[in-house]
Design a protein around this motif. Structure first.
Motif, short mmCIF file in Angstrom:
data_model
loop_
_atom_site.label_atom_id
_atom_site.label_comp_id
_atom_site.label_asym_id
_atom_site.label_seq_id
_atom_site.Cartn_x
_atom_site.Cartn_y
_atom_site.Cartn_z
N PHE A 250 48.20 66.53 70.49
CA PHE A 250 49.42 67.23 70.08
C PHE A 250 49.07 68.46 69.24
O PHE A 250 49.68 69.53 69.40
CB PHE A 250 50.31 66.29 69.29
CG PHE A 250 51.60 66.90 68.79
CD1 PHE A 250 52.65 67.15 69.65
CD2 PHE A 250 51.76 67.20 67.45
CE1 PHE A 250 53.84 67.70 69.19
CE2 PHE A 250 52.94 67.75 66.97
CZ PHE A 250 53.98 68.00 67.85
N ASN A 251 48.10 68.32 68.38
CA ASN A 251 47.72 69.42 67.49
C ASN A 251 46.94 70.53 68.19
O ASN A 251 46.74 71.60 67.60
CB ASN A 251 46.91 68.88 66.31
CG ASN A 251 47.77 68.07 65.35
OD1 ASN A 251 48.96 68.32 65.22
ND2 ASN A 251 47.17 67.10 64.66
N ARG A 252 46.53 70.28 69.43
CA ARG A 252 45.90 71.33 70.24
C ARG A 252 46.53 71.35 71.64
O ARG A 252 45.84 71.52 72.64
CB ARG A 252 44.39 71.13 70.31
CG ARG A 252 43.93 69.75 70.74
CD ARG A 252 42.41 69.60 70.61
NE ARG A 252 41.97 68.26 70.93
CZ ARG A 252 41.61 67.83 72.15
NH1 ARG A 252 41.64 68.67 73.17
NH2 ARG A 252 41.22 66.59 72.35
N GLY B 106 58.36 60.43 75.30
CA GLY B 106 58.81 61.70 74.75
C GLY B 106 57.80 62.79 75.04
O GLY B 106 57.50 63.64 74.20
N THR B 107 57.26 62.78 76.27
CA THR B 107 56.25 63.78 76.63
C THR B 107 56.81 65.19 76.56
O THR B 107 56.10 66.13 76.18
CB THR B 107 55.68 63.51 78.03
OG1 THR B 107 55.09 62.21 78.04
CG2 THR B 107 54.61 64.52 78.39
N SER B 108 58.09 65.37 76.89
CA SER B 108 58.68 66.71 76.82
C SER B 108 58.68 67.24 75.39
O SER B 108 58.23 68.37 75.14
CB SER B 108 60.09 66.70 77.41
OG SER B 108 60.64 67.99 77.40
N MET C 113 57.47 69.38 69.44
CA MET C 113 58.42 68.67 68.58
C MET C 113 57.88 67.28 68.25
O MET C 113 57.17 66.68 69.06
CB MET C 113 59.78 68.57 69.28
CG MET C 113 60.46 69.92 69.46
SD MET C 113 62.05 69.82 70.32
CE MET C 113 61.50 69.70 72.03
N PRO C 114 58.20 66.74 67.07
CA PRO C 114 57.56 65.50 66.63
C PRO C 114 58.18 64.22 67.17
O PRO C 114 57.69 63.13 66.84
CB PRO C 114 57.76 65.56 65.10
CG PRO C 114 59.06 66.29 64.92
CD PRO C 114 59.05 67.34 66.01
N TYR D 138 54.73 53.23 67.48
CA TYR D 138 54.11 54.05 66.45
C TYR D 138 54.46 55.51 66.69
O TYR D 138 54.27 56.03 67.79
CB TYR D 138 52.59 53.87 66.45
CG TYR D 138 51.87 54.68 65.40
CD1 TYR D 138 52.23 54.58 64.05
CD2 TYR D 138 50.85 55.55 65.74
CE1 TYR D 138 51.58 55.33 63.07
CE2 TYR D 138 50.19 56.30 64.77
CZ TYR D 138 50.56 56.19 63.44
OH TYR D 138 49.92 56.93 62.48
N ALA D 139 55.00 56.15 65.66
CA ALA D 139 55.36 57.57 65.71
C ALA D 139 54.35 58.36 64.88
O ALA D 139 54.48 58.44 63.66
CB ALA D 139 56.77 57.77 65.18
N PRO D 140 53.31 58.92 65.51
CA PRO D 140 52.22 59.54 64.77
C PRO D 140 52.62 60.69 63.87
O PRO D 140 52.07 60.84 62.77
CB PRO D 140 51.26 60.00 65.87
CG PRO D 140 51.53 59.07 67.01
CD PRO D 140 53.01 58.84 66.96
N CYS D 141 53.55 61.53 64.31
CA CYS D 141 53.93 62.69 63.49
C CYS D 141 54.60 62.28 62.19
O CYS D 141 54.60 63.04 61.22
CB CYS D 141 54.84 63.62 64.28
SG CYS D 141 54.01 64.50 65.63
N PHE D 142 55.19 61.09 62.16
CA PHE D 142 55.84 60.58 60.96
C PHE D 142 55.02 59.48 60.29
O PHE D 142 55.39 58.98 59.23
CB PHE D 142 57.22 60.03 61.31
CG PHE D 142 58.10 61.00 62.05
CD1 PHE D 142 58.61 62.13 61.41
CD2 PHE D 142 58.41 60.82 63.38
CE1 PHE D 142 59.42 63.03 62.08
CE2 PHE D 142 59.22 61.72 64.08
CZ PHE D 142 59.73 62.84 63.41
#
Length: 265
Positions: A30-32, A95-97, A103-104, A124-128
């Protein structure tokens, strides 16, 4: 021989560990995300990337190593039958889109079925950095804090999550929204059905409705919601139904009757 309880416990521990490990891998992608090659499946809104596939392969490998006789159904690579009576049902990135668009609102969703019902649900929601976890008879937690739904929360004083995709017509979706608003409710859609189901279990949403959803999107959320005191509409997993879609409705106790009526279930 290990008891049925300890078999569940071992898989529950594994599911939580895998969710965190898989989430770390997904978050790195996600970060890249600008480096990812994005492919489409059914239409231009239905996307997939190497991140989805790598995360699913990681989880499949961990399950095969720890429980080689378990079945496994993943969104990206389909169903592998097992002989143990346990089947893992996984969406590597739900939530691939939102994921590919920065978006997180995405998550790793891991469920285990036994006897035709979800007995483990981990999201598990990694961004949160939020871990939702539940197992049959053991309750549901968010980051270790017990979840218990408040029956005073209804469609009138809370928000309902909705989902839609190209399996249903625009007219059907429009009527669904119209009926909810006319009944005095309001809605939100964040792009991840699994995460919105986790929000129902946490009391952030009072319910979630999607007219067509696959098992890998909803089974973990079902376990979480049941263990937190909520309701979900039965999803037939017998035979080849496990790989097919069905209507999904899950609610807190105070919204059950209204949302069943609105959904026509």
């Amino acid at each position: 021989m290990a008891s049925q309880t300890s078999r569940l416990d071992m898989r529950f521990i594994l599911a939580q560990a895998m969710a965190k490990e898989a989430g770390k891998v997904a978050l790195d992608y996600f970060n890249r995300r600008e480096t990812l090659v994005i492919e489409t499946k059914r239409d231009l809104q239905d996307v997939v990337s190497v991140a989805d596939r790598e995360v699913e392969n990681l989880i499949r490998a961990r399950v095969a190593e720890a429980n080689p006789h378990d079945g496994f159904l993943g969104e990206e690579y389909g169903l592998m039958e097992g002989t143990s009576g346990y089947t893992w049902v996984v969406d590597p990135i739900d939530g691939t889109s939102p994921f590919v668009n920065g978006m997180p609102n995405w998550c790793v969703s891991i469920a285990v079925l036994h006897g035709g019902r979800p007995v483990i649900g981990v999201i598990y929601a990694p961004c949160f950095n939020e871990l939702y976890a539940a197992a049959s008879g053991k309750g549901a937690t968010l980051d270790g804090k017990a979840l218990s739904l408040d029956p005073a929360r209804t469609i009138h004083n809370s928000v309902t999550g909705i989902g839609a995709n190209n399996y249903v017509t625009p007219a059907f979706v429009g009527k669904m929204v119209e009926d909810l608003l006319e009944a005095g409710g309001n809605f939100i859609r964040n792009g991840s059905g699994a995460l919105m189901l986790a929000y129902v279990a946490a009391g952030r949403l009072v319910g979630y409705y999607e007219p067509y959803m696959h098992a890998w999107d909803c089974m973990a959320g079902f376990c979480l919601i049941e263990e937190s005191g909520g309701y979900y509409h039965p999803f037939d997993v017998s035979g080849d139904n496990l790989t097919k879609g069905a209507p999904v409705l899950a609610t807190g106790p105070g919204a059950k009757d209204d949302l069943i009526k609105i959904a026509g279930l």
